[in-house]
Design a protein around this motif. Structure first.
Motif, PDB file in Angstrom:
ATOM      1  N   LYS A 234       0.793  -1.229   0.104  1.00 41.68           N
ATOM      2  CA  LYS A 234      -0.138  -0.025   0.079  1.00 41.68           C
ATOM      3  C   LYS A 234       0.687   1.205   0.008  1.00 41.68           C
ATOM      4  O   LYS A 234       0.401   2.263  -0.336  1.00 41.68           O
ATOM      5  CB  LYS A 234      -1.158  -0.071   1.312  1.00 41.68           C
ATOM      6  CG  LYS A 234      -2.152  -1.108   1.196  1.00 41.68           C
ATOM      7  CD  LYS A 234      -3.014  -1.056   2.269  1.00 41.68           C
ATOM      8  CE  LYS A 234      -3.907  -2.109   2.165  1.00 41.68           C
ATOM      9  NZ  LYS A 234      -4.747  -2.322   0.881  1.00 41.68           N
ATOM     10  N   LEU A 235       1.870   1.089   0.532  1.00 43.63           N
ATOM     11  CA  LEU A 235       2.960   2.402   0.398  1.00 43.63           C
ATOM     12  C   LEU A 235       3.962   2.073  -0.845  1.00 43.63           C
ATOM     13  O   LEU A 235       4.896   3.142  -0.836  1.00 43.63           O
ATOM     14  CB  LEU A 235       3.775   2.142   1.750  1.00 43.63           C
ATOM     15  CG  LEU A 235       4.662   3.448   1.962  1.00 43.63           C
ATOM     16  CD1 LEU A 235       3.515   4.584   2.565  1.00 43.63           C
ATOM     17  CD2 LEU A 235       5.456   3.313   3.353  1.00 43.63           C
ATOM     18  N   GLU A 327      -5.959   4.517   4.533  1.00 43.92           N
ATOM     19  CA  GLU A 327      -5.938   3.671   3.135  1.00 43.92           C
ATOM     20  C   GLU A 327      -6.149   4.641   2.194  1.00 43.92           C
ATOM     21  O   GLU A 327      -5.655   4.662   0.934  1.00 43.92           O
ATOM     22  CB  GLU A 327      -6.870   2.487   3.246  1.00 43.92           C
ATOM     23  CG  GLU A 327      -6.595   1.569   2.259  1.00 43.92           C
ATOM     24  CD  GLU A 327      -7.312   0.115   2.513  1.00 43.92           C
ATOM     25  OE1 GLU A 327      -7.083  -0.875   1.743  1.00 43.92           O
ATOM     26  OE2 GLU A 327      -8.093   0.377   3.348  1.00 43.92           O
ATOM     27  N   ARG A 328      -7.321   5.519   2.489  1.00 40.52           N
ATOM     28  CA  ARG A 328      -7.710   6.290   1.505  1.00 40.52           C
ATOM     29  C   ARG A 328      -6.549   7.334   1.233  1.00 40.52           C
ATOM     30  O   ARG A 328      -6.502   7.788  -0.117  1.00 40.52           O
ATOM     31  CB  ARG A 328      -9.144   7.001   1.938  1.00 40.52           C
ATOM     32  CG  ARG A 328     -10.105   5.773   1.725  1.00 40.52           C
ATOM     33  CD  ARG A 328     -11.505   6.796   2.102  1.00 40.52           C
ATOM     34  NE  ARG A 328     -11.778   7.826   3.270  1.00 40.52           N
ATOM     35  CZ  ARG A 328     -12.202   7.262   4.043  1.00 40.52           C
ATOM     36  NH1 ARG A 328     -12.609   5.832   4.257  1.00 40.52           N
ATOM     37  NH2 ARG A 328     -12.320   7.889   5.334  1.00 40.52           N
ATOM     38  N   ILE A 329      -6.004   7.633   2.123  1.00 43.29           N
ATOM     39  CA  ILE A 329      -5.197   8.839   1.765  1.00 43.29           C
ATOM     40  C   ILE A 329      -3.783   8.192   1.015  1.00 43.29           C
ATOM     41  O   ILE A 329      -3.325   8.937   0.095  1.00 43.29           O
ATOM     42  CB  ILE A 329      -4.630   9.199   3.281  1.00 43.29           C
ATOM     43  CG1 ILE A 329      -5.404  10.063   3.983  1.00 43.29           C
ATOM     44  CG2 ILE A 329      -3.213  10.143   2.957  1.00 43.29           C
ATOM     45  CD1 ILE A 329      -4.962  10.476   5.419  1.00 43.29           C
ATOM     46  N   LEU A 330      -3.581   6.991   1.164  1.00 37.15           N
ATOM     47  CA  LEU A 330      -2.420   6.572   0.424  1.00 37.15           C
ATOM     48  C   LEU A 330      -2.750   6.058  -0.819  1.00 37.15           C
ATOM     49  O   LEU A 330      -1.693   5.839  -1.764  1.00 37.15           O
ATOM     50  CB  LEU A 330      -2.068   5.059   1.122  1.00 37.15           C
ATOM     51  CG  LEU A 330      -1.287   5.199   2.450  1.00 37.15           C
ATOM     52  CD1 LEU A 330      -0.748   3.757   2.916  1.00 37.15           C
ATOM     53  CD2 LEU A 330       0.054   5.916   2.271  1.00 37.15           C
ATOM     54  N   TYR A 385      15.459  -3.208  -2.650  1.00 32.47           N
ATOM     55  CA  TYR A 385      14.398  -3.311  -1.460  1.00 32.47           C
ATOM     56  C   TYR A 385      13.066  -3.192  -1.937  1.00 32.47           C
ATOM     57  O   TYR A 385      12.074  -3.411  -1.364  1.00 32.47           O
ATOM     58  CB  TYR A 385      14.652  -2.021  -0.748  1.00 32.47           C
ATOM     59  CG  TYR A 385      15.661  -2.212   0.426  1.00 32.47           C
ATOM     60  CD1 TYR A 385      15.336  -2.701   1.595  1.00 32.47           C
ATOM     61  CD2 TYR A 385      17.157  -2.024  -0.042  1.00 32.47           C
ATOM     62  CE1 TYR A 385      16.525  -2.933   2.661  1.00 32.47           C
ATOM     63  CE2 TYR A 385      18.200  -2.254   0.801  1.00 32.47           C
ATOM     64  CZ  TYR A 385      17.894  -2.604   2.307  1.00 32.47           C
ATOM     65  OH  TYR A 385      18.923  -2.989   2.918  1.00 32.47           O
ATOM     66  N   GLY A 386      12.681  -3.296  -3.420  1.00 26.23           N
ATOM     67  CA  GLY A 386      11.435  -3.475  -3.889  1.00 26.23           C
ATOM     68  C   GLY A 386      10.438  -2.361  -4.042  1.00 26.23           C
ATOM     69  O   GLY A 386       9.247  -2.478  -3.856  1.00 26.23           O
ATOM     70  N   TRP A 387      11.071  -1.141  -3.548  1.00 31.33           N
ATOM     71  CA  TRP A 387      10.057  -0.054  -3.529  1.00 31.33           C
ATOM     72  C   TRP A 387       9.771   0.324  -5.120  1.00 31.33           C
ATOM     73  O   TRP A 387      10.480   0.089  -6.034  1.00 31.33           O
ATOM     74  CB  TRP A 387      11.068   1.191  -3.050  1.00 31.33           C
ATOM     75  CG  TRP A 387      11.484   1.108  -1.589  1.00 31.33           C
ATOM     76  CD1 TRP A 387      11.360  -0.202  -0.778  1.00 31.33           C
ATOM     77  CD2 TRP A 387      11.738   2.141  -0.884  1.00 31.33           C
ATOM     78  NE1 TRP A 387      11.762   0.251   0.564  1.00 31.33           N
ATOM     79  CE2 TRP A 387      11.896   1.673   0.337  1.00 31.33           C
ATOM     80  CE3 TRP A 387      11.939   3.656  -0.923  1.00 31.33           C
ATOM     81  CZ2 TRP A 387      12.328   2.409   1.685  1.00 31.33           C
ATOM     82  CZ3 TRP A 387      12.537   4.384  -0.028  1.00 31.33           C
ATOM     83  CH2 TRP A 387      12.683   3.758   1.305  1.00 31.33           C
ATOM     84  N   ASP A 388       8.485   0.847  -5.327  1.00 33.78           N
ATOM     85  CA  ASP A 388       8.063   1.275  -6.589  1.00 33.78           C
ATOM     86  C   ASP A 388       8.748   2.565  -6.986  1.00 33.78           C
ATOM     87  O   ASP A 388       8.913   2.738  -8.202  1.00 33.78           O
ATOM     88  CB  ASP A 388       6.455   1.322  -6.642  1.00 33.78           C
ATOM     89  CG  ASP A 388       5.727   0.279  -6.530  1.00 33.78           C
ATOM     90  OD1 ASP A 388       6.305  -0.901  -6.641  1.00 33.78           O
ATOM     91  OD2 ASP A 388       4.479  -0.013  -6.166  1.00 33.78           O
ATOM     92  N   LYS A 389       8.934   3.240  -6.067  1.00 38.62           N
ATOM     93  CA  LYS A 389       9.531   4.603  -6.475  1.00 38.62           C
ATOM     94  C   LYS A 389      10.782   4.761  -5.450  1.00 38.62           C
ATOM     95  O   LYS A 389      10.497   4.547  -4.392  1.00 38.62           O
ATOM     96  CB  LYS A 389       8.774   5.948  -6.478  1.00 38.62           C
ATOM     97  CG  LYS A 389       7.569   5.901  -7.469  1.00 38.62           C
ATOM     98  CD  LYS A 389       8.318   6.005  -9.002  1.00 38.62           C
ATOM     99  CE  LYS A 389       6.862   5.791 -10.029  1.00 38.62           C
ATOM    100  NZ  LYS A 389       7.451   5.969 -11.371  1.00 38.62           N
TER     101      LYS A 389
END
Length: 813
Positions: A234-235, A327-330, A385-389
């Motif tokens: 989710k992050l 969750e909505r904020i993310l 580390y598998g971060w999307d960004k």
């Protein structure tokens, strides 16, 4: 001194966890490797195999999960050796990688022993996660110093894309270029050059981020499972989040890395953070080291997952979840997300803002010390580390000045982890003016105070689309080039680099195959036959790294097929199945080569498309299989027809009349929904064929597929001539069904599984005919259609389909 640019053979010194897995990946990509370790001696005078340590490590590779090997049998290609008898073998090696324990004195002792045997052309490298490469090189002669550097593979080496390349002040630029080229194209890695500072880039920033999470979680009173609920996918980070990842890595390993930072980063502005957390010390003292000891922050009891309670030290059921508001904020764009998290009076929201702030703060301060530019830090966190960004990408997208001002406010109020101010270059000069860390001209270098362009090494010409960074102007593979034809689910286009090869890319969810995709493929074949050298089927999603990575195709679109059944009954879906089959035959018998460029999952109909292409170019991480039995159906796009053809080819090549042996393997693949665990296994399962190409680096997939089309056309490609297929007939089907009935009666499979299995074997063996009967492809396709239509009318099949669509999980009934 000129290092050998053609690395044909490798030696790995040290058969521990990392050394053995590096050796495994060498054989995955087809490079001979010698694995060294200490000689085994006997205390009782008995004869022993002095290679026992290396041999045991090689044998253990076959048991590890996830497997470090494309095929378990490939372990036997690794040569075992010891330092006492076999050091002359180093003379044939072009690259020598030392991978023993992280002890400076042990490494120096080994170097003294092996240095006389290292040939003058070879590159010598150490796989260390944080020791000083300069210190390790002390004592070498001038020539060997020039050929020595650090190569830091991330664990597990087969799956992790990141490789850090660390020079000393003496390392030859030619050596670095040669090694970057080799690691990129032959080993399939994303190479990041790091400065020779403690823990380099990935672990320096990654471990800091983990320690910041520990600190902030304690501050805001969040449990370990609560933190993992909000710091995972989710992050935009690894699904295993923070504490599950720590368990996977091993708490002892993590503690060692932290201790390295504690000992060597006394002057770091965040030095007070670099201490092994007390809870980690306590777990280690109890022998709870994480996944390898079945207990760490989490412990599994049966099907229940328990989490450690920090206060009591006991395990309790894991029940934490993400606050719906958070969750909505993310889901908001990053600029709005950070603003809302900062302003929301909720522990989870405040925690998340804090860890964003901390990572931005740390990266800004340390950029000039640890990396040439922001590019290396962002790629290290994405690939290692598998971060999307990466952190600088997120910061740039959120607004550099706005976020910097927020961080300064927190520093002034004592909320940050350090009171060190942000560097001046954030507020004045090029970054402040352009509001960018990454630009089309390059990425920001705090040490050089300019934007630094990407590497121009020739190896990167093989990558049609290099890994993009936010703001760097990289072309979008979903829109780049000239669109020749497009419908809602498929785009046929040509790239500027290769205008003579047509490319078809799907646009549907998970690249599923809908009527629009099928019609689009037929149109693309028609266009390719008229005006191009051939057609490549390639998905932009292949550039999404990870396991299983972006999909080639998840198969037929069941959601598109269901309305056909609802409207016209089971027979209502038959036109869709016929369109599917006709499209696959159009691909197979195209007058120009159709090459499938495969990576990630190719399941069901995606597998059938792969099987019926003229050739396949597949990334190592390709997971291919006919999985329709999971939804109560069977392959009906020619997959079973092709299985029958492959069985017939096996019989012919063996000069045998034993159809059972060759039919049974194809049957088991489909009836048990087996999926290859690698491209090598797909080759063994006959989903890939002799002559197909396996590609280590997924970024090279498209260029190699385009080249394959051109080579096939240049060599006078002609489609296969339709021929009759000898089949096993009813005798093979009845023999196999006898075994299936035993499985059913033993409770190993359900009645419905047995029912589907019967239809599968009847099709692969050609139906109710004698062994050796010659049948046409159309005969087998008709059997597929009839069985598919019958099965989709079955209530238990409908239960499976609805269960998958509603819950994302197969129903076993």
């Amino acid at each position: 001194m000129i290092a050998n640019k053609n690395i044909k053979k490798i030696a790995v010194l040290g058969a521990g966890v990392m050394g053995a897995q590096i050796a495994a990946h060498c054989v995955n990509v087809g490079i001979p490797v010698v694995l060294f370790d200490l000689p085994t001696t006997s205390n009782d005078g008995k004869t022993v195999n002095k290679n026992a340590i290396a041999l045991k490590a090689i044998e253990n590779l076959k048991k590890l999960k996830p497997s470090p090997l494309g095929l378990p049998s490939s372990a036997d290609l690794i040569t075992a050796a010891n330092y006492e008898d076999h050091l002359p073998l180093l003379g044939d090696c072009d690259l020598i990688i030392e991978a023993i324990a992280e002890r400076m004195d042990w490494k120096h002792a080994l170097y003294e022993k092996v240095a006389p045997f290292i040939p003058a052309h070879a590159i010598f490298a150490t796989n260390t996660s944080g020791l000083s490469i300069g210190e390790l090189s002390k004592g070498f002669s001038g020539d060997l110093k020039q050929r020595f550097c650090g190569v830091h593979f991330f664990n597990p080496p087969r799956y992790m894309h990141l490789l850090e390349l660390i020079p000393t002040e003496n390392t030859s630029p030619e050596v670095l270029d040669a090694l970057e080229t080799f690691m990129t194209t032959s080993m399939g890695k994303g190479v990041v050059r790091a400065k020779d500072t403690p823990n380099f880039i990935g672990n320096r920033v990654g471990v800091f981020s983990i320690l910041a999470v520990f600190q902030e979680a304690k501050k805001f009173g969040l449990g370990f499972d609560a933190v993992d609920a909000i710091t995972g996918s989710k992050l935009g980070r690894a699904k295993s989040a923070t504490f599950r990842t720590s368990d996977v890595v091993g708490l002892d390993t993590m503690a060692h890395v932290i201790k390295t930072m504690e000992d060597s980063l006394q002057s770091d502005p965040f030095t007070t953070l670099f201490k092994v957390p007390e809870v980690v010390k306590q777990l280690i003292s109890k022998g709870a080291l994480g996944q390898k000891t079945k207990a760490g922050f989490y412990r599994k009891e049966g099907k229940n997952v328990l989490v450690l309670d920090a206060q009591s030290g006991e395990y309790k059921p894991s029940t934490a979840s993400i606050n719906p508001l958070v969750e909505r904020i993310l889901k908001k764009p990053i600029a709005e997300r950070l603003s809302l998290l900062r302003e929301t009076d909720d522990p989870q929201a405040q925690f998340l803002w804090a860890i964003y702030r901390d990572i931005f703060h740390y990266c800004a301060i340390q950029l000039e010390n640890i990396a040439q530019s922001a590019r290396e830090i962002d790629f290290a966190m994405r690939w290692g580390y598998g971060w999307d960004k990466g952190p600088f990408e997120d910061w740039q997208a959120a607004g550099i000045s706005q976020v910097a001002n927020w961080i300064n406010e927190d520093i002034a109020q004592g909320k940050a982890l350090s009171n060190t101010p942000l560097p001046d270059w954030l507020f004045q000069g090029p970054v402040a003016q352009s509001q960018a860390f990454h630009t089309p001209k390059g990425s920001w270098s705090a040490s050089e105070m300019r934007y630094v362009p990407r590497s121009s090494l020739p190896v990167y010409e093989r990558q049609r689309f290099r890994a993009p960074l936010f703001g760097d102007g990289s072309p979008d593979p979903k829109t780049v080039g000239s669109t020749i034809y497009e419908n809602p689910d498929l785009r046929a286009w040509v790239s500027p680099d290769e205008p003579n090869v047509l490319i078809a890319s799907f646009k549907s969810k998970m690249n599923t195959i809908s009527p629009d995709v099928l019609n689009g493929i037929q149109k693309a074949v028609e266009l390719a036959e008229a005006s191009y050298a051939g057609l490549v089927i390639w998905q932009p999603s292949s550039l999404k790294l990870g396991t299983p990575g972006g999909p080639f195709s998840a198969g037929a679109n069941l959601e598109a097929a269901l309305p056909m059944v609802m409207k016209g009954g089971p027979a209502g879906v038959e036109p869709f199945v016929k369109l599917f089959q006709d499209t696959m035959m159009r691909v197979k018998y195209s007058q120009v080569p159709v090459v499938s460029a495969v990576s990630g999952i190719a399941l069901g109909g995606g597998c059938e498309l792969v099987m019926q292409s003229a050739r396949r170019v597949a990334a190592i991480e390709s997971y291919i299989g006919l999985v329709e039995v999971g939804v109560g159906l069977l392959p009906a796009g020619g997959g079973l027809k092709e299985a029958a053809i492959r069985a017939a080819q096996g019989v012919s090549l063996a000069g045998s009349t034993n159809y059972l042996d060759f039919t049974k393997a194809s049957f088991e693949n489909a009836a048990m929904a087996k999926v290859s665990s690698s491209a090598q296994e797909a080759m063994k399962m006959a989903y890939l064929q002799k002559g197909d190409i396996i590609v280590p680096n997924v970024y090279e997939l498209l260029a190699l597929a385009q080249n394959e089309v051109k080579a096939m056309r240049y060599s006078g490609y002609k489609p296969p001539i339709p021929s009759l297929i000898p089949v096993g007939g009813r005798s093979v089907a009845s023999t196999v069904m006898g075994q299936v009935i035993n499985l059913r009666d033993g409770g190993f499979i359900s009645e419905h599984d047995a029912h589907i299995a019967q239809k599968i074997i009847e099709i692969i063996s050609g139906g109710d005919v004698d062994a050796g009967t010659l049948v046409t492809e159309e005969w087998l396709l008709k059997l597929e259609r009839q069985a598919f239509v019958e099965l989709i009318a079955h209530p238990k099949t409908m239960e499976r389909i609805m269960g998958l669509l509603q819950n994302g999980k197969p129903v076993r009934n």
